[in-house]
Design a protein around this motif. Structure first.
Motif, mmCIF file in Angstrom:
data_model
loop_
_atom_site.group_PDB
_atom_site.id
_atom_site.type_symbol
_atom_site.label_atom_id
_atom_site.label_comp_id
_atom_site.label_asym_id
_atom_site.label_seq_id
_atom_site.Cartn_x
_atom_site.Cartn_y
_atom_site.Cartn_z
ATOM 1 N N GLN A 140 18.064 6.461 -13.412
ATOM 2 C CA GLN A 140 18.369 5.128 -12.884
ATOM 3 C C GLN A 140 18.230 4.020 -13.917
ATOM 4 O OE1 GLN A 140 19.720 4.602 -9.652
ATOM 5 N NE2 GLN A 140 20.071 6.736 -10.176
ATOM 6 N N ARG A 141 17.297 4.178 -14.858
ATOM 7 C CA ARG A 141 17.165 3.199 -15.942
ATOM 8 C C ARG A 141 16.744 3.960 -17.195
ATOM 9 N NH1 ARG A 141 16.426 -2.375 -13.721
ATOM 10 N NH2 ARG A 141 16.114 -2.187 -11.477
ATOM 11 N N ARG A 142 17.100 3.435 -18.354
ATOM 12 C CA ARG A 142 16.692 4.095 -19.590
ATOM 13 C C ARG A 142 15.174 3.972 -19.790
ATOM 14 N NH1 ARG A 142 16.112 -0.378 -22.995
ATOM 15 N NH2 ARG A 142 17.367 -2.099 -22.231
ATOM 16 N N ASP A 143 14.563 4.902 -20.522
ATOM 17 C CA ASP A 143 13.141 4.834 -20.864
ATOM 18 C C ASP A 143 12.943 4.099 -22.189
ATOM 19 O OD1 ASP A 143 12.370 6.420 -18.655
ATOM 20 O OD2 ASP A 143 12.931 8.219 -19.776
ATOM 21 N N GLY A 144 13.749 4.453 -23.172
ATOM 22 C CA GLY A 144 13.548 3.909 -24.516
ATOM 23 C C GLY A 144 14.420 2.692 -24.775
ATOM 24 N N ASP A 145 14.708 2.460 -26.032
ATOM 25 C CA ASP A 145 15.442 1.261 -26.418
ATOM 26 C C ASP A 145 16.943 1.455 -26.472
ATOM 27 O OD1 ASP A 145 13.113 -0.121 -26.661
ATOM 28 O OD2 ASP A 145 12.899 0.254 -28.815
ATOM 29 N N SER A 146 17.393 2.689 -26.266
ATOM 30 C CA SER A 146 18.833 2.908 -26.362
ATOM 31 C C SER A 146 19.259 3.974 -25.366
ATOM 32 C CB SER A 146 19.203 3.329 -27.783
ATOM 33 O OG SER A 146 18.540 4.534 -28.107
ATOM 34 N N TYR A 147 20.552 4.070 -25.203
ATOM 35 C CA TYR A 147 21.110 5.029 -24.264
ATOM 36 C C TYR A 147 21.428 6.340 -24.969
ATOM 37 C CZ TYR A 147 21.311 1.304 -20.921
ATOM 38 O OH TYR A 147 20.942 0.309 -20.058
ATOM 39 N N GLU A 148 21.274 7.436 -24.235
ATOM 40 C CA GLU A 148 21.749 8.706 -24.775
ATOM 41 C C GLU A 148 22.117 9.640 -23.634
ATOM 42 O OE1 GLU A 148 17.890 11.116 -26.041
ATOM 43 O OE2 GLU A 148 18.069 9.167 -27.030
ATOM 44 N N ALA A 149 22.945 10.629 -23.964
ATOM 45 C CA ALA A 149 23.413 11.553 -22.937
ATOM 46 C C ALA A 149 22.406 12.680 -22.739
ATOM 47 C CB ALA A 149 24.766 12.131 -23.341
ATOM 48 N N GLY A 150 22.147 13.021 -21.487
ATOM 49 C CA GLY A 150 21.294 14.164 -21.153
ATOM 50 C C GLY A 150 21.910 14.922 -19.987
ATOM 51 N N MET A 151 21.454 16.138 -19.809
ATOM 52 C CA MET A 151 22.022 16.989 -18.764
ATOM 53 C C MET A 151 21.552 16.538 -17.381
ATOM 54 S SD MET A 151 23.811 19.874 -18.379
ATOM 55 C CE MET A 151 23.573 21.122 -19.652
ATOM 56 N N VAL A 152 22.464 16.431 -16.438
ATOM 57 C CA VAL A 152 22.099 16.192 -15.046
ATOM 58 C C VAL A 152 22.609 17.365 -14.212
ATOM 59 C CG1 VAL A 152 22.119 13.687 -15.317
ATOM 60 C CG2 VAL A 152 24.166 14.854 -14.471
ATOM 61 N N THR A 153 21.993 17.573 -13.061
ATOM 62 C CA THR A 153 22.343 18.735 -12.241
ATOM 63 C C THR A 153 22.719 18.301 -10.823
ATOM 64 O OG1 THR A 153 20.010 18.988 -11.706
ATOM 65 C CG2 THR A 153 20.854 20.278 -13.557
ATOM 66 N N ASP A 154 23.091 19.294 -10.014
ATOM 67 C CA ASP A 154 23.468 19.027 -8.627
ATOM 68 C C ASP A 154 24.674 18.113 -8.502
ATOM 69 O OD1 ASP A 154 21.613 20.618 -7.244
ATOM 70 O OD2 ASP A 154 20.052 19.123 -7.585
ATOM 71 N N ILE A 155 25.573 18.210 -9.429
ATOM 72 C CA ILE A 155 26.823 17.449 -9.326
ATOM 73 C C ILE A 155 27.962 18.460 -9.132
ATOM 74 C CG2 ILE A 155 25.955 15.536 -10.704
ATOM 75 C CD1 ILE A 155 28.404 17.824 -12.310
ATOM 76 N N THR A 156 29.148 17.955 -8.863
ATOM 77 C CA THR A 156 30.314 18.827 -8.743
ATOM 78 C C THR A 156 31.345 18.427 -9.793
ATOM 79 O OG1 THR A 156 29.964 19.039 -6.374
ATOM 80 C CG2 THR A 156 32.146 19.652 -7.223
ATOM 81 N N ALA A 157 31.697 19.368 -10.638
ATOM 82 C CA ALA A 157 32.710 19.122 -11.653
ATOM 83 C C ALA A 157 33.478 20.418 -11.853
ATOM 84 C CB ALA A 157 32.061 18.682 -12.964
ATOM 85 N N PHE A 158 34.593 20.319 -12.552
ATOM 86 C CA PHE A 158 35.360 21.518 -12.877
ATOM 87 C C PHE A 158 35.527 21.604 -14.381
ATOM 88 C CE2 PHE A 158 36.239 20.793 -8.485
ATOM 89 C CZ PHE A 158 36.280 22.064 -7.948
ATOM 90 N N CYS A 159 35.345 22.795 -14.894
ATOM 91 C CA CYS A 159 35.552 23.037 -16.317
ATOM 92 C C CYS A 159 37.045 23.263 -16.581
ATOM 93 C CB CYS A 159 34.786 24.279 -16.759
ATOM 94 S SG CYS A 159 33.006 24.105 -16.610
ATOM 95 N N ILE A 160 37.458 22.850 -17.764
ATOM 96 C CA ILE A 160 38.826 23.143 -18.201
ATOM 97 C C ILE A 160 38.758 24.342 -19.130
ATOM 98 C CG2 ILE A 160 40.847 22.269 -19.426
ATOM 99 C CD1 ILE A 160 39.921 19.435 -18.670
#
Lengths: 273, 273, 273
Positions: free
Chosen positions: B111-131
């Motif tokens: 919901q909010r960043r912890d540190g001073d910048s943004y970065e991508a991390g893995m999230v789960t329980d979502i629905t997506a499709f691989c190509i």
């Protein structure tokens, strides 16, 4: 099935000035259903060779039936001719200065350059049409902007199924640049950087299919093995890029800046196929 | 009612090179009635976070049914996955590196960043499709330009009503960046400048709805009251900008240059709601 | 016959930020068959005069029925009015600050400037419509981006055949800049450079039809004869450019850089017609 015809634009006009918009205004006035796509308007001002290279690497991705308008035209207002060319269902419109070289048969163009750079020369035994019938234009052309006043209206009429022969006589001669393909030097290929892209990748004229699988390329004192993709390399690398030419790249960086290299820099491939 | 589908493009390719045109050529070859709109091609090269922010602030303005193609892809050619996501009638296509974060449920993202910048991390329980079904592409992809060779053709097929599941298996994991929302620090919000726009406005991650009405923001030694609009202020001011984030602006001037501030600069909101 | 309406955009938003895309998103949501054309988004930030000049030199090339949206709007969020104007079948939408001057009758605008630069002043006895009915917008506008929140939706409705009077009361006053036409000074014309294009050509406000055939123009210490086209000249020259104004150009070079001249530089035509 859509009946929209694609009209592409390749120029050195930039996007700051309203020149491209004026061409599009003329196109849409005469061919209201055309789909206009910008190839680029950031060809270095008056660099016909760069324009020819960009168009050559891009036109085949467009659907058959497309009309490609290219205007890098240092000779505008002089007696240089204007041409319509056709190849594999595509139509090309622009000045006769080498810019439309990709629309000529490969067999007619010089197969590899002799010297260190590309230049336009006359080739023969081709089929093209001259644009002479300026009386068919909606208004008399200005002396300085044929992109808007001649090439755009002609392209609109061609997109609406006019025939090239409607606009002037056939000709068997045109200016063309050599094929973009590094010349052979013993077992090596003597390449040159033909453009630098936004990422600082140095795009050479060394064709991927000319390179031996385990070869490396040299730029200045650096010797770089061929990687399969940018992500494989750590630092500087050479890859066969998306248009089939060898590129020198720096993973997550700018190779041109890092190496102090640019358009015209020599890049040698040590082992040819 | 129009049946044209909108396809948007968000990349770091720039407009100088023909890469964007090659993507459009592929799109129009396969989806001739698509309406292609550039979101921007000037994302800082390989800055996935900036690309994610731009897409997040823009996609909702497009009509439902739009297909959004985003390519800021430093991992091209590696084993990073490719995803199709759907949200509120919109479809998103791109690499699995956080760029498509806006298409994931807010509840799944941090919901909010912890540190001073943004970065991508893995999230789960979502629905997506691989190509994965590259056999469905019109030609084998190059190793370095999946925007043209994979994402554009997939987007064209999706615009023509193909289903995401046609192209590969479902997945419940994806990379995502934190929501763009400054973290709380006592009574204050500890914001950061996430981008600088053309006017030199410093766009922060402080959400307008998080700010107390009479608050002010601080950047370096400057304390700036919140104004309602640029025109109200005389000199430097802070406003809640058009995308709902607090911006630091200089009326008729360039705040970033004036303050020597830029991406990553700390901007503190003194009173949160 | 196509029923697509052309909507043009002239702004100072640049293409790096997603602001233009957000306007297009709103336009396509409300007018899905519109054909959107960028005139330019590179007007110098907040330079209303330059925006007015660019629009004036371009709008006539578009087909009748076009809707022209122009947003160079330093007064956004203040009490400056918003206008709809019509001329020769074209419709214009934007702030009331002189940007839309070309849509006013020439007879109402001041015929030539008095001083050394252009500025907007109130003119009367014209017909325009105010945009007041913000209740007709799909959502309440932000205080800082009326291009997206007011002008784009109004333009979409006008493209779909709404009437200007639907959006507010008629008015007989508007801001306008002087006609772009150098003032007379005895036998000479006292011109000024109004913009520099990508090629470094200095575009003046000296109208070609005001110039005597054998005249020359002076810029600083240089005296340049009028050439018919760039290609005729060897080095610096003056030509009557493609929009009818005298330009100072350098064949295969950049006149502005060569002369150290730019916007605001004095250019005198020695013999007027």
């Amino acid at each position: 099935v859509s009946t929209r015809r694609v009209i592409t634009l390749t120029t050195d006009f930039g996007l700051r000035d309203p020149y491209v918009a004026q061409m599009k205004a003329v196109l849409l006035s005469m061919a209201p259903d055309a789909e206009i796509v910008d190839v680029t308007h950031e060809v270095e001002p008056q660099d016909v060779i760069e324009g020819a290279f960009v168009l050559e690497t891009t036109w085949r991705y467009f659907p058959a039936g497309s009309v490609h308008v290219a205007v890098v035209d240092p000779g505008v207002g002089t007696s240089r001719r204007r041409l319509i060319l056709q190849k594999e269902g595509h139509t090309f419109v622009g000045p006769d200065n080498g810019l439309l070289s990709c629309a000529l048969p490969d067999s007619r163009r010089q197969q590899r350059r002799d010297g260190d750079s590309y230049e336009a020369g006359m080739v023969t035994d081709i089929t093209a049409f001259c644009i002479d019938r300026l009386d068919l234009l909606p208004r008399p052309p200005s002396a300085t902007f044929e992109g808007r006043d001649v090439f755009a209206p002609i392209a609109a009429l061609l997109a609406a199924r006019a025939e090239p022969a409607d606009f002037g006589p056939a000709t068997q001669e045109a200016f063309a640049v050599q094929r973009f393909r590094a010349p052979v030097d013993g077992a090596a290929l003597r390449g040159v950087c033909v453009r630098v892209d936004r990422f600082g990748n140095l795009i050479t004229d060394i064709r991927g299919e000319d390179v031996a699988p385990e070869s490396a390329v040299s730029l200045g004192r650096r010797r770089l093995p061929l990687a399969r993709t940018y992500g494989e390399a750590d630092g500087l690398c050479a890859v066969i890029g998306s248009t089939g030419y060898v590129e020198v790249a720096l993973a997550n960086g700018n190779a041109a800046a890092d190496l102090g290299a640019g358009k015209g820099s020599a890049v040698v491939c040590e082992a040819r196929r």
